[in-house]
Scaffold this active site. Structure first.
Site, PDB file in Angstrom:
ATOM      1  N   GLY A 263       0.756  -0.719  -0.213  1.00 24.55           N
ATOM      2  CA  GLY A 263      -0.035  -0.041  -0.491  1.00 24.55           C
ATOM      3  C   GLY A 263       0.856   1.665  -0.168  1.00 24.55           C
ATOM      4  O   GLY A 263       0.449   1.912   0.471  1.00 24.55           O
TER       5      GLY A 263
ATOM      6  N   ASN B  93       1.669   3.464  -2.765  1.00 24.97           N
ATOM      7  CA  ASN B  93       0.743   3.743  -3.420  1.00 24.97           C
ATOM      8  C   ASN B  93       0.145   4.271  -2.712  1.00 24.97           C
ATOM      9  O   ASN B  93       0.167   5.826  -3.611  1.00 24.97           O
ATOM     10  CB  ASN B  93       0.618   3.058  -4.888  1.00 24.97           C
ATOM     11  CG  ASN B  93       2.429   3.458  -5.789  1.00 24.97           C
ATOM     12  OD1 ASN B  93       3.121   4.261  -5.865  1.00 24.97           O
ATOM     13  ND2 ASN B  93       3.094   2.123  -5.933  1.00 24.97           N
TER      14      ASN B  93
ATOM     15  N   ARG C 278     -14.198 -14.733 -10.477  1.00 24.94           N
ATOM     16  CA  ARG C 278     -14.010 -13.436 -11.419  1.00 24.94           C
ATOM     17  C   ARG C 278     -15.133 -12.385 -11.404  1.00 24.94           C
ATOM     18  O   ARG C 278     -15.276 -11.341 -10.964  1.00 24.94           O
ATOM     19  CB  ARG C 278     -13.012 -12.718 -12.410  1.00 24.94           C
ATOM     20  CG  ARG C 278     -12.053 -11.988 -12.235  1.00 24.94           C
ATOM     21  CD  ARG C 278     -11.793 -11.887 -13.615  1.00 24.94           C
ATOM     22  NE  ARG C 278     -10.583 -13.086 -13.687  1.00 24.94           N
ATOM     23  CZ  ARG C 278      -9.419 -12.545 -13.382  1.00 24.94           C
ATOM     24  NH1 ARG C 278      -8.975 -11.919 -12.144  1.00 24.94           N
ATOM     25  NH2 ARG C 278      -8.028 -13.417 -13.451  1.00 24.94           N
TER      26      ARG C 278
ATOM     27  N   MET D  82      -3.210  -6.993  -7.328  1.00 20.89           N
ATOM     28  CA  MET D  82      -2.512  -7.998  -8.429  1.00 20.89           C
ATOM     29  C   MET D  82      -4.095  -9.468  -8.655  1.00 20.89           C
ATOM     30  O   MET D  82      -3.902 -10.288  -8.798  1.00 20.89           O
ATOM     31  CB  MET D  82      -1.650  -8.967  -6.996  1.00 20.89           C
ATOM     32  CG  MET D  82      -0.494  -7.956  -6.891  1.00 20.89           C
ATOM     33  SD  MET D  82      -0.013  -6.939  -7.877  1.00 20.89           S
ATOM     34  CE  MET D  82       0.973  -8.567  -8.184  1.00 20.89           C
ATOM     35  N   ARG D  83      -5.236  -8.619  -9.087  1.00 19.27           N
ATOM     36  CA  ARG D  83      -5.965  -9.453 -10.224  1.00 19.27           C
ATOM     37  C   ARG D  83      -6.225  -8.601 -11.192  1.00 19.27           C
ATOM     38  O   ARG D  83      -6.992  -7.299 -11.081  1.00 19.27           O
ATOM     39  CB  ARG D  83      -6.975  -9.554  -8.783  1.00 19.27           C
ATOM     40  CG  ARG D  83      -7.062 -10.766  -8.351  1.00 19.27           C
ATOM     41  CD  ARG D  83      -8.285 -10.728  -7.301  1.00 19.27           C
ATOM     42  NE  ARG D  83      -9.293 -11.229  -8.033  1.00 19.27           N
ATOM     43  CZ  ARG D  83      -9.396 -12.312  -8.163  1.00 19.27           C
ATOM     44  NH1 ARG D  83      -8.582 -13.255  -7.925  1.00 19.27           N
ATOM     45  NH2 ARG D  83     -10.198 -12.639  -8.893  1.00 19.27           N
TER      46      ARG D  83
ATOM     47  N   HIS E 261       2.589   0.571 -13.350  1.00 15.10           N
ATOM     48  CA  HIS E 261       3.433  -0.377 -13.995  1.00 15.10           C
ATOM     49  C   HIS E 261       4.608  -0.022 -13.356  1.00 15.10           C
ATOM     50  O   HIS E 261       5.163   0.975 -13.156  1.00 15.10           O
ATOM     51  CB  HIS E 261       3.035  -0.900 -14.585  1.00 15.10           C
ATOM     52  CG  HIS E 261       3.324  -2.341 -15.257  1.00 15.10           C
ATOM     53  ND1 HIS E 261       3.328  -3.770 -14.886  1.00 15.10           N
ATOM     54  CD2 HIS E 261       4.813  -2.471 -16.217  1.00 15.10           C
ATOM     55  CE1 HIS E 261       4.308  -4.674 -14.988  1.00 15.10           C
ATOM     56  NE2 HIS E 261       4.957  -3.978 -15.695  1.00 15.10           N
TER      57      HIS E 261
ATOM     58  N   GLU F 185      -8.689  -3.816 -21.102  1.00 17.25           N
ATOM     59  CA  GLU F 185      -9.239  -5.205 -20.878  1.00 17.25           C
ATOM     60  C   GLU F 185      -8.355  -6.149 -20.844  1.00 17.25           C
ATOM     61  O   GLU F 185      -8.073  -7.217 -20.500  1.00 17.25           O
ATOM     62  CB  GLU F 185     -11.056  -6.284 -21.576  1.00 17.25           C
ATOM     63  CG  GLU F 185     -12.105  -5.354 -21.026  1.00 17.25           C
ATOM     64  CD  GLU F 185     -12.866  -5.329 -22.089  1.00 17.25           C
ATOM     65  OE1 GLU F 185     -13.589  -6.132 -22.460  1.00 17.25           O
ATOM     66  OE2 GLU F 185     -13.517  -4.471 -22.329  1.00 17.25           O
TER      67      GLU F 185
ATOM     68  N   GLU G  31       7.604   5.952  -8.727  1.00 10.42           N
ATOM     69  CA  GLU G  31       6.160   5.697  -9.007  1.00 10.42           C
ATOM     70  C   GLU G  31       4.936   6.557  -7.917  1.00 10.42           C
ATOM     71  O   GLU G  31       4.371   6.871  -8.068  1.00 10.42           O
ATOM     72  CB  GLU G  31       5.822   4.466  -8.707  1.00 10.42           C
ATOM     73  CG  GLU G  31       6.632   3.374  -8.752  1.00 10.42           C
ATOM     74  CD  GLU G  31       6.306   1.598  -8.572  1.00 10.42           C
ATOM     75  OE1 GLU G  31       4.521   1.623  -7.795  1.00 10.42           O
ATOM     76  OE2 GLU G  31       6.766   0.911  -8.968  1.00 10.42           O
TER      77      GLU G  31
END
Ligand code: GRF
Length: 203
Positions: A15, A17, A68, A93-94, A112, A145, A177
């Protein structure tokens, strides 16, 4: 403050960021924004403990063992309940389902730890070291997507130094970042840009 745009932060881990965004709002380096809710898909993410400690609205929506589409629908409902304007993935992370992406068109950002389109996916810093590049950095982009693929909003570079390992390079990138994410949020919230094809064009 009713005029503020509302951010929804999604995380799975440390956490840092999220905290950089929170600090830049608190210190008025990022204005016109507030964090409406922080969501983690993992109950033990340090980032969600940090959110609670700072009295942000915080929700754990466990992903383990769930489909999902169903998990994402619950997150979308939570974000809508908090009237979120902009979704910020911060170490989440999904992969998002197409339904999630469509629920917030051009309103989901991700960070990223590489200069995309180089080194998408996991372990971007290790990929950069192993490939032998002399420069890397970070990218904040709109989420579409495809993984680590959408229109690029901000990139910041760092050198890769002789003797770097994954840990030292990750730390150098992470500093950047923490600057790049608030900057990208400010740009998007300003509305002073257009997107032409793959290109983000500031006005
Ligand atoms: C960062 O390196 C980010 O670029 C990547 O995951 C890491 C999250 O770190 N997507 P933190 O949880 O924000 O500290």
């Amino acid at each position: 403050m009713g005029m503020n745009k509302k951010l929804g932060i999604l995380l799975s881990g440390r956490g840092s960021n999220f905290l950089a965004i929170a600090d830049s709002i608190a210190e008025e380096r990022l204005s016109g924004a507030e964090i409406a809710v922080v969501v983690s898909n993992l109950a033990d993410a340090p980032g969600i403990a940090a959110a609670r400690e700072r009295s942000f609205a915080a929700a754990v929506i466990e992903s383990r063992g769930r489909k999902r589409a169903e998990h994402d629908a619950e997150i979308v409902a939570t974000l809508q309940h908090h009237e979120v304007d902009l979704v910020c993935l911060a170490g989440y992370m999904r992969l998002l389902s197409p339904e999630f992406v469509r629920a917030f068109p051009q309103r989901i950002l991700n960070i990223h730890p590489s200069l995309l389109p180089a080194f998408p996916g996991l372990h971007a810093q290790r990929q950069a070291i192993e490939y032998g590049v002399s420069y890397s950095g970070c990218t904040v982009h709109f989420v579409d997507e495809e993984l680590d693929h959408g229109v690029i909003i901000v990139q910041r570079t760092v050198p890769v130094l002789p003797g770097d390992d994954e840990r030292t390079l990750s730390a150098r990138i992470l500093e950047q970042e923490h600057l790049a994410y608030p900057e990208a949020i400010a740009r998007v919230l300003s509305g002073n840009y257009e997107v032409k094809g793959r290109r983000y064009i500031a006005r």
